[in-house]
Design an enzyme around this catalytic site. Sequence first.
Site, short mmCIF file in Angstrom:
data_model
loop_
_atom_site.label_atom_id
_atom_site.label_comp_id
_atom_site.label_asym_id
_atom_site.label_seq_id
_atom_site.Cartn_x
_atom_site.Cartn_y
_atom_site.Cartn_z
N TYR A 1 -0.93 -1.90 10.14
CA TYR A 1 -1.00 -0.90 8.87
C TYR A 1 0.01 -1.10 8.11
O TYR A 1 0.67 -1.37 7.08
CB TYR A 1 -2.70 -0.33 8.13
CG TYR A 1 -3.46 -1.18 7.19
CD1 TYR A 1 -3.75 -2.13 6.54
CD2 TYR A 1 -2.49 -0.10 6.34
CE1 TYR A 1 -4.00 -2.12 4.91
CE2 TYR A 1 -3.24 0.26 4.53
CZ TYR A 1 -3.44 -1.50 4.08
OH TYR A 1 -3.93 -1.67 2.99
N SER B 1 0.77 -1.22 -0.25
CA SER B 1 0.10 -0.04 0.16
C SER B 1 0.69 1.30 -0.10
O SER B 1 2.25 1.03 0.55
CB SER B 1 -0.47 0.32 1.05
OG SER B 1 -1.64 1.38 1.45
#
Length: 250
Positions: free
Chosen positions: A150, A137
Site C-alpha cells: 500500500y 495517502s
Amino acid sequence: MAEPRLAWITGASSGIGAALARELADHGWRVAVSARRADALAKLCSERPQRLWAYPLDVTDRAACAATADAIAAELGAVDLAVFNAGIGAEFDVQHFDADEVNRRMAVNYGGAVNGIGAVLPAMQQRGAGQIALTASVAGYRGLPGAAPYSASKAAMIALAESLYLDLAGSGVDMSVICPGYVTTPLTAARQGSMPFVISAEAAAEHIRHGLEAKRFEIAFPRRMVWLLKTLQRLPYALYFSLIRRAAGR
C-alpha cells in the site's frame, strides 16, 4: 446556459469516492462514477438523480478505461475533473508474502490511476483545459510497517503526480494529489489497532472538494496527521526506523 462542470470519479462505490461524488453533486457538479460494483453505483446514483451517472469499470483494464472515458464524453460531455481514486489493501502480513497479491494492489492503486490518466489526458491537452487528481495517502510519505504494498503504491502515485505537475505546467491541465490520513471507510473497517486523528468520509470529501476547486497540488489532511508524517519524512533512516519500531511495539 452552459452545462455544470463534469467530474469523473473512479473507486466511487463506497468510502471517499462515494462521499466525494455526493459532495461534488451537492455543489453543482455533474459526476460520472465508476467502480466494479454496478449495484453499489446504481444505489449511489439513485440518491442524486440527474447529478450522478454510473459507469461500471475495472480500472486494471486499460482498454475499458479508454472506452469508459469515450462513453462519458459522448453522453455527458468533456470531463473537466478526473479523480482516480480506486484503491485496495492497506493491511499486509509479511509472514505470508504473496507476490501476486502485492502486484495486484499495485495494479489497482497505481496502475488504475495510470490507465485513467491515459484515458483522459490527451483530450484535456487538446482542449488546453482540465484537472486530474490522484488519491494517494500519507502512507506514501514513508514506508510504514504492515503496509508495504500500500505504501509503495501510494508513494508511486505521489511521485507520478509530482512529475506530471511539472511536465504539464503551462498546458492548461492542472494536477493534484490527494493524501488522506485515516478515514472511516470499508478499507479501514477491518484495520487492527488505533487510527489516530481519524475523520469521516464526508469530512474528507469536503477537504478534497475545497482543495480541488482551489486547484491546489497537494490536498493532505487531517492537519495533525500530515504534520506528523511530514516530520517523520525528514528524519534520517536510523532515527525514523527506531521511532516507528517503538511506536509499533516491534
